[in-house]
Write a protein that holds these residues in place. Structure first.
Motif, short mmCIF file in Angstrom:
data_model
loop_
_atom_site.label_atom_id
_atom_site.label_comp_id
_atom_site.label_asym_id
_atom_site.label_seq_id
_atom_site.Cartn_x
_atom_site.Cartn_y
_atom_site.Cartn_z
N TYR A 191 -12.76 -4.94 27.77
CA TYR A 191 -11.42 -4.53 27.47
C TYR A 191 -11.41 -3.12 27.65
CZ TYR A 191 -7.22 -3.47 24.85
OH TYR A 191 -6.06 -2.84 24.53
N GLY A 192 -12.05 -2.33 26.55
CA GLY A 192 -11.99 -1.13 26.15
C GLY A 192 -12.46 -0.26 27.32
N ASP A 227 -20.87 -2.82 -0.34
CA ASP A 227 -19.83 -3.73 0.20
C ASP A 227 -18.44 -3.04 0.08
OD1 ASP A 227 -19.64 -6.46 1.25
OD2 ASP A 227 -18.06 -6.42 -0.53
N PRO A 228 -18.29 -2.46 -1.06
CA PRO A 228 -16.89 -1.96 -1.45
C PRO A 228 -16.60 -0.89 -0.57
CG PRO A 228 -18.16 -2.46 -3.57
CD PRO A 228 -19.05 -2.35 -2.43
N GLU A 229 -17.53 -0.15 -0.32
CA GLU A 229 -17.21 1.09 0.71
C GLU A 229 -16.76 0.48 1.88
OE1 GLU A 229 -19.76 4.94 -0.44
OE2 GLU A 229 -21.31 3.11 -0.31
N LYS A 230 -17.59 -0.32 2.67
CA LYS A 230 -17.30 -1.05 3.86
C LYS A 230 -15.99 -1.61 4.06
CE LYS A 230 -22.43 -2.30 5.00
NZ LYS A 230 -23.17 -3.52 5.18
N PHE A 231 -15.57 -2.32 3.10
CA PHE A 231 -14.23 -2.97 2.85
C PHE A 231 -13.29 -1.83 3.01
CE2 PHE A 231 -10.43 -4.87 1.14
CZ PHE A 231 -10.74 -6.18 1.65
N ASP A 232 -13.47 -0.79 2.14
CA ASP A 232 -12.14 0.24 2.32
C ASP A 232 -12.40 0.99 3.46
OD1 ASP A 232 -11.61 -0.19 -0.37
OD2 ASP A 232 -12.81 1.37 -1.26
N PHE A 233 -13.45 1.32 3.98
CA PHE A 233 -13.85 1.95 5.38
C PHE A 233 -12.94 1.32 6.32
CE2 PHE A 233 -15.87 2.33 9.38
CZ PHE A 233 -15.72 3.76 9.70
N LEU A 234 -13.08 0.05 6.39
CA LEU A 234 -12.64 -0.66 7.54
C LEU A 234 -11.11 -1.00 7.29
CD1 LEU A 234 -15.21 -3.57 7.94
CD2 LEU A 234 -14.56 -1.89 9.72
N GLU A 240 -9.87 1.09 14.90
CA GLU A 240 -10.70 2.31 15.72
C GLU A 240 -12.02 1.66 15.95
OE1 GLU A 240 -11.67 6.91 16.14
OE2 GLU A 240 -10.53 6.08 14.62
N PHE A 241 -12.58 1.33 14.77
CA PHE A 241 -14.21 0.83 14.87
C PHE A 241 -14.18 -0.80 14.97
CE2 PHE A 241 -14.35 5.11 13.39
CZ PHE A 241 -15.12 5.63 14.08
N TYR A 242 -13.75 -1.42 15.68
CA TYR A 242 -13.44 -2.85 15.59
C TYR A 242 -15.01 -3.54 15.82
CZ TYR A 242 -13.73 -2.18 20.84
OH TYR A 242 -14.18 -1.88 22.09
N GLU A 243 -15.81 -2.92 16.50
CA GLU A 243 -17.27 -3.46 16.63
C GLU A 243 -17.70 -3.56 15.07
OE1 GLU A 243 -16.53 -0.68 18.18
OE2 GLU A 243 -16.98 -0.65 20.33
N ASP A 274 -0.97 -6.23 16.34
CA ASP A 274 -1.44 -6.28 17.70
C ASP A 274 -2.95 -6.17 17.83
OD1 ASP A 274 -1.73 -3.58 16.91
OD2 ASP A 274 -0.66 -3.14 18.90
N PHE A 275 -3.63 -6.59 16.76
CA PHE A 275 -4.97 -6.32 16.56
C PHE A 275 -5.92 -7.55 17.05
CE2 PHE A 275 -8.28 -4.29 13.30
CZ PHE A 275 -9.24 -4.27 14.22
#
Length: 331
Positions: A191-192, A227-234, A240-243, A274-275
């Protein structure tokens, strides 16, 4: 052991499956299903499946999936009766192996019922494969009963089935438990790329390499986060970084942290309606454990296609066909 189990009293001198259980507790009775908790009961689910696989492979290749279903239902219905009640063959094989495990790792009547329900669901999840022995062959393969030649024959048959249904080789690997959950997303990977080609043409070789390096660097940084950083980052960058979002959801799923998955999903859908990748990731996460729940996410992805105005007609039709194929296979 308590001889009064599951609301039934076992007379002295007899031996029954339920005799080897421990009493239910209010906390245990609140458990509605083992979805997300399979790892806690992996040995009990595993011994039931092992018993079925062994009996099918070593004793009777003529039985069908419906015979395994019938045996499991009869066992949980009549587990208070003496083991001599059960038929020689599959039923007794399952009962004896369960008793051996329960003596070491007992569970309650309610937990045992949930274990049996889980195995029944696993069998049902293979009904779409159009084979009366789809589960039996699969479990014999997974439990490593097949010879090398039989493994090759089975793998070939699954790949042919996948091709017939329009699935990729990666989907075939998933059926064979060789792939990763992310492979379910293969049908949206283009798609991208296709959308970018529609907007600006093919990238130059050097520019593509630079983007790959940037993605690799971001992935490396993401994997080094707590893990908390990953959660906040996403929460900030997941669209944008759907992978990386798909990777993180897969990690949480493996750890059984479905509450955190749902929390992340709720917060992201508050920001984006629309994600489409998120809906696909969620559907793939629940595909094995709760097909109906997974189907609802794929249906949401299908509805979201109409909101994506930047898609080319060819991309939209290709994705629509892929989603419909997935949804129909779950039915």
């Amino acid at each position: 052991m308590n001889h009064e189990t599951g609301g039934r009293f076992i007379k002295g001198g007899e031996d029954s499956l339920f005799w080897h259980l421990v009493p239910d507790t209010p906390k245990v009775k609140k458990i509605k299903s083992l979805h997300g908790r399979e790892y806690e009961y992996a040995e009990h689910i595993g011994i039931a499946e092992y018993s079925i696989a062994r009996y099918f492979y070593e004793a009777d290749r003529k039985i069908k999936d419906k015979d395994a279903v019938s045996a499991l239902k009869n066992i949980i219905k009549n587990g208070n009766k003496n083991i001599s009640f059960f038929k020689e063959g599959l039923e007794k094989e399952i009962v004896k192996n369960l008793i051996e495990l329960l003596d070491e790792k007992p569970v309650t009547h309610h937990e045992l019922k949930l274990v049996i329900d889980s195995v029944l669901e696993i069998i049902g999840n293979r009904s779409w494969m159009e084979d009366e022995k789809a589960y039996l062959k699969w479990v014999a393969y997974v439990m490593d009963f097949f010879t090398e030649e039989e493994n090759e024959e089975y793998e070939t048959s699954i790949k042919k089935l996948a091709a017939k249904l329009g699935l990729s080789g990666k989907h075939a690997d998933l059926i064979l438990l060789k792939g990763d959950e992310e492979d379910y997303f293969e049908f949206v990977e283009g798609y991208g790329d296709e959308n970018e080609r529609d907007e600006g043409g093919e990238r130059g070789e050097g520019e593509e390499l630079t983007e790959e390096e940037m993605i690799a660097e971001m992935e490396s940084k993401f994997l080094s986060m707590g893990d908390p950083e990953k959660f906040d980052f996403l929460l900030k960058n997941g669209h944008e970084f759907y992978e990386l979002l798909g990777l993180y959801i897969s990690e949480l799923s493996e750890k059984g942290e479905f509450g955190k998955i749902q929390e992340l999903y709720s917060k992201l859908t508050e920001k984006y309606d629309d994600f489409i990748y998120l809906y696909v990731f969620m559907g793939a996460t629940y595909l094995e454990m709760d097909p109906g729940f997974a189907k609802s996410y794929f249906e949401q992805a299908l509805r979201t296609l109409d909101k994506l105005n930047d898609l080319s007609d060819s991309t939209r039709e290709r994705l629509k066909t892929s989603f419909l194929n997935l949804i129909n296979k779950i039915n």
